[in-house]
Write a protein that holds these residues in place. Structure first.
Motif, PDB file in Angstrom:
ATOM      1  N   TYR A 147      -0.479 -12.930 -16.546  1.00 48.33           N
ATOM      2  CA  TYR A 147       0.722 -12.883 -15.707  1.00 48.33           C
ATOM      3  C   TYR A 147       0.830 -11.579 -14.934  1.00 48.33           C
ATOM      4  CZ  TYR A 147       2.486 -17.279 -17.473  1.00 48.33           C
ATOM      5  OH  TYR A 147       2.640 -18.611 -17.755  1.00 48.33           O
ATOM      6  N   ALA A 148       0.294 -10.507 -15.505  1.00 52.33           N
ATOM      7  CA  ALA A 148       0.297  -9.239 -14.777  1.00 52.33           C
ATOM      8  C   ALA A 148      -0.560  -9.327 -13.516  1.00 52.33           C
ATOM      9  CB  ALA A 148      -0.200  -8.114 -15.681  1.00 52.33           C
ATOM     10  N   ILE A 149      -1.612 -10.132 -13.562  1.00 45.89           N
ATOM     11  CA  ILE A 149      -2.474 -10.324 -12.388  1.00 45.89           C
ATOM     12  C   ILE A 149      -1.960 -11.455 -11.501  1.00 45.89           C
ATOM     13  CG2 ILE A 149      -4.800 -10.982 -11.638  1.00 45.89           C
ATOM     14  CD1 ILE A 149      -5.877  -9.720 -14.200  1.00 45.89           C
ATOM     15  N   GLY A 150      -1.541 -12.552 -12.122  1.00 48.13           N
ATOM     16  CA  GLY A 150      -1.179 -13.746 -11.372  1.00 48.13           C
ATOM     17  C   GLY A 150       0.084 -13.621 -10.545  1.00 48.13           C
ATOM     18  N   ILE A 151       1.106 -12.944 -11.070  1.00 50.38           N
ATOM     19  CA  ILE A 151       2.380 -12.848 -10.342  1.00 50.38           C
ATOM     20  C   ILE A 151       2.231 -12.056  -9.044  1.00 50.38           C
ATOM     21  CG2 ILE A 151       4.724 -11.905 -10.457  1.00 50.38           C
ATOM     22  CD1 ILE A 151       4.773 -12.703 -13.406  1.00 50.38           C
ATOM     23  N   PRO A 152       1.668 -10.841  -9.063  1.00 51.19           N
ATOM     24  CA  PRO A 152       1.492 -10.109  -7.793  1.00 51.19           C
ATOM     25  C   PRO A 152       0.598 -10.847  -6.796  1.00 51.19           C
ATOM     26  CG  PRO A 152       1.203  -8.638  -9.667  1.00 51.19           C
ATOM     27  CD  PRO A 152       1.232 -10.022 -10.207  1.00 51.19           C
ATOM     28  N   LEU A 153      -0.491 -11.435  -7.272  1.00 50.61           N
ATOM     29  CA  LEU A 153      -1.387 -12.154  -6.368  1.00 50.61           C
ATOM     30  C   LEU A 153      -0.699 -13.368  -5.747  1.00 50.61           C
ATOM     31  CD1 LEU A 153      -4.960 -12.193  -7.968  1.00 50.61           C
ATOM     32  CD2 LEU A 153      -4.257 -11.220  -5.778  1.00 50.61           C
ATOM     33  N   GLY A 154       0.043 -14.127  -6.590  1.00 48.58           N
ATOM     34  CA  GLY A 154       0.764 -15.289  -6.082  1.00 48.58           C
ATOM     35  C   GLY A 154       1.817 -14.904  -5.069  1.00 48.58           C
ATOM     36  N   THR A 155       2.500 -13.807  -5.348  1.00 50.79           N
ATOM     37  CA  THR A 155       3.526 -13.318  -4.411  1.00 50.79           C
ATOM     38  C   THR A 155       2.904 -12.889  -3.090  1.00 50.79           C
ATOM     39  OG1 THR A 155       4.872 -12.545  -6.282  1.00 50.79           O
ATOM     40  CG2 THR A 155       5.358 -11.609  -4.111  1.00 50.79           C
ATOM     41  N   TYR A 156       1.789 -12.190  -3.165  1.00 49.08           N
ATOM     42  CA  TYR A 156       1.147 -11.663  -1.956  1.00 49.08           C
ATOM     43  C   TYR A 156       0.637 -12.784  -1.048  1.00 49.08           C
ATOM     44  CZ  TYR A 156      -2.110  -9.143   1.056  1.00 49.08           C
ATOM     45  OH  TYR A 156      -2.783  -8.644   2.147  1.00 49.08           O
ATOM     46  N   ILE A 157      -0.066 -13.764  -1.612  1.00 52.45           N
ATOM     47  CA  ILE A 157      -0.630 -14.815  -0.760  1.00 52.45           C
ATOM     48  C   ILE A 157       0.458 -15.729  -0.214  1.00 52.45           C
ATOM     49  CG2 ILE A 157      -2.837 -14.759  -1.967  1.00 52.45           C
ATOM     50  CD1 ILE A 157      -2.058 -17.356  -3.366  1.00 52.45           C
ATOM     51  N   ALA A 158       1.592 -15.818  -0.919  1.00 59.20           N
ATOM     52  CA  ALA A 158       2.703 -16.606  -0.372  1.00 59.20           C
ATOM     53  C   ALA A 158       3.340 -15.871   0.805  1.00 59.20           C
ATOM     54  CB  ALA A 158       3.740 -16.871  -1.463  1.00 59.20           C
ATOM     55  N   TRP A 159       3.449 -14.557   0.685  1.00 60.21           N
ATOM     56  CA  TRP A 159       4.047 -13.752   1.764  1.00 60.21           C
ATOM     57  C   TRP A 159       3.113 -13.702   2.978  1.00 60.21           C
ATOM     58  CZ3 TRP A 159       8.858 -12.064   2.331  1.00 60.21           C
ATOM     59  CH2 TRP A 159       9.118 -11.093   3.323  1.00 60.21           C
ATOM     60  N   ARG A 160       1.804 -13.662   2.693  1.00 61.32           N
ATOM     61  CA  ARG A 160       0.809 -13.603   3.774  1.00 61.32           C
ATOM     62  C   ARG A 160       0.120 -14.968   3.938  1.00 61.32           C
ATOM     63  NH1 ARG A 160       2.155  -9.045   6.469  1.00 61.32           N
ATOM     64  NH2 ARG A 160       2.282  -7.236   5.071  1.00 61.32           N
ATOM     65  N   ARG A 161       0.885 -16.006   3.876  1.00 55.54           N
ATOM     66  CA  ARG A 161       0.304 -17.355   3.915  1.00 55.54           C
ATOM     67  C   ARG A 161      -0.396 -17.598   5.253  1.00 55.54           C
ATOM     68  NH1 ARG A 161       5.712 -17.562   4.327  1.00 55.54           N
ATOM     69  NH2 ARG A 161       6.714 -18.718   6.031  1.00 55.54           N
TER      70      ARG A 161
END
Length: 478
Positions: free
Chosen positions: A255-269
């Motif tokens: 979750y420490a890796i998945g949450i930031p990555l998921g947030t970033y790719i959603a913001w930079r979709r």
């Protein structure tokens, strides 16, 4: 935080009711299984029949009964009335009638006997039936491997020695129990001093067994494992930390890796980063766990020799393949334990993180995309708030609600481990232990493991509800 107190009380009451219901279901499942939790102990010569009976009594499974059979209880019977008997021997029998079906019967002879200058070895045979059967219908086998002629429906079960307990589980749960004594001499009588101590247990009523089961579960009195022959709590003390270290740490990293990555790719979709991360996620998300584990073992352990091929620690072993031999850090070094456990954990941890992080990334991305379409996000952008503030304070916090549920439940389920992966890596934790307990019909161990897993899942649900109430005031006001 207004209204949080009543909300917590409500959730605590719901959790208590759920624990009670789940415990009752576990009891019903194990009552439906054939046999009794103590049955497996009777086949182990290291346990005395009386100790097992006392165990059944202490856990509220049965009532113990002790009786004494004397010579007067036995009636002489001509050898001609017993099919396949030795005509040069003397036979005596008695019939025991039980009001309740005995769970187990144990018979112990008090002493050996001598006739003149000759010491004889008594033979004893036992037969059980729900109804009375004439003696001439019960066949006497010469050995345990002898075949019974087709015309005989019943046969005696033979025991070689009377000097030790004669134990039978599942063989003598009938109303009538026939006991036949064989003396290898003709025309003799049973010694008047002969005594047979009869020990048996009968099942308690279901409601009493249920009450005792609840008491034992709530007080963590889990009994003794019939497989490992030690207290269940001692086994869980060894296995639970291993599983929590592996799967708990893997969950935190995931979750420490998945949450930031998921947030970033959603913001930079729409960018290249989103396509690469989604492709990576889908690849590992659909990868069978056992296949990935075997591939990693082949590459990094067998071929390259970078990681151990099995086990959770060297535990002082300094031979080939150990932490001492491979890394040069041996017992006595202050960092030995940390390095030893860490080195053995690298490969299993990597496999679990790769398999789990994909789902977290996709879940966080989906939740973020839904949140970014809300009106309050447009309002925040229109007010001129910095991009970082809009993304992290307004969007990500509200997108975290599904992630909170997933995270807390993942931590709770971590106690169960993964049976297949634990076997592949020879990292025997709770999941592997639970499977072994079920296969070996170790009722005490299986019931305790399932109970502990259930408790943590319920606790995880409550924790998720509490975090929901903290993050979203609308939840606790409903």
């Amino acid at each position: 935080m207004a209204g949080l107190g009543p909300y917590l009380v409500k959730r605590a009451i719901q959790a208590a009711i759920t624990i009670f219901v789940v415990t009752s279901i576990i009891w019903a499942l194990f009552e439906a299984m054939p046999g009794d939790p103590t049955d497996a102990f009777y086949a182990n010569p290291n346990y005395k029949a009386e100790d097992i009976a006392n165990m059944a009594v202490s856990f509220g499974l049965a009532d113990k009964h002790v009786e004494t059979l004397t010579a007067k209880a036995f009636t002489p019977v001509p050898a001609s009335q017993i099919p396949n008997s030795n005509q040069q021997y003397s036979y005596f029998y008695t019939i025991l009638s039980f009001n309740q079906n005995p769970r187990a019967v144990s018979m112990t002879l008090n002493e050996s006997y001598e006739y003149g200058n000759k010491t004889v070895q008594y033979g004893i045979y036992v037969f059980s039936s729900p109804e009375k059967v004439p003696l001439d219908k019960i066949y006497l086998k010469n050995s345990s491997n002898a075949e019974v002629p087709s015309q005989y429906k019943y046969h005696w079960t033979s025991y070689d020695k009377l000097g030790s307990s004669i134990q039978s589980v599942g063989v003598l749960p009938k109303k009538y129990v026939y006991v036949l004594i064989e003396i290898p001499l003709k025309g003799v009588q049973i010694s008047p001093q002969m005594k047979i101590a009869l020990l048996y247990v009968t099942d308690k009523p279901l409601y009493e067994r249920y009450v005792f089961f609840l008491k034992d579960m709530f007080t963590l009195n889990f009994g003794i494992s019939s497989i490992y022959h030690e207290p269940v709590w001692t086994i869980l003390e060894q296995r639970v930390p291993r599983t929590l270290l592996w799967f708990g740490l893997a969950t935190l990293i995931t979750y420490a890796i998945g949450i930031p990555l998921g947030t970033y790719i959603a913001w930079r979709r729409g960018g290249a980063a989103e396509g690469a991360v989604i492709g990576f996620s889908l690849f590992f998300y659909n990868m069978p766990s056992f296949w990935l584990a075997l591939v990693f073992l082949w590459i990094f352990s067998y071929s390259l020799g970078w990681t151990p091929i099995s086990g959770f620690a060297s535990e002082g072993y300094t031979g080939p393949g150990s932490t001492c031999a491979q890394l040069g850090i041996c017992p006595g070094n202050p960092f030995y334990s940390i390095v030893d456990y860490g080195w053995h954990l690298i490969l299993p941890l990597t496999v679990i993180v790769l398999l789990g992080v994909a789902g977290v990334i996709l879940l966080q991305r989906t939740s973020m995309l839904e949140t970014l379409g809300e009106d309050y996000i447009l309002t925040a952008k229109a007010k001129g708030l910095p991009e970082k503030v809009v993304r992290n304070k307004h969007a990500r916090r509200n997108a975290m609600l599904p992630i909170i549920t997933s995270f807390v439940l993942s931590l709770a389920y971590a106690i169960g481990g993964a049976v297949i992966l634990e076997q592949i890596f020879s990292y025997y934790g709770v999941g592997y232990t639970y499977l072994q307990a079920l296969m070996g019909q170790d009722f005490f161990l299986a019931g305790a493991t399932l109970y502990i897993i259930s408790l943590l899942v319920i606790f995880g649900n409550v924790l998720a509800d509490v975090l929901y109430g903290i993050l979203d005031p609308r939840v606790r006001l409903q």
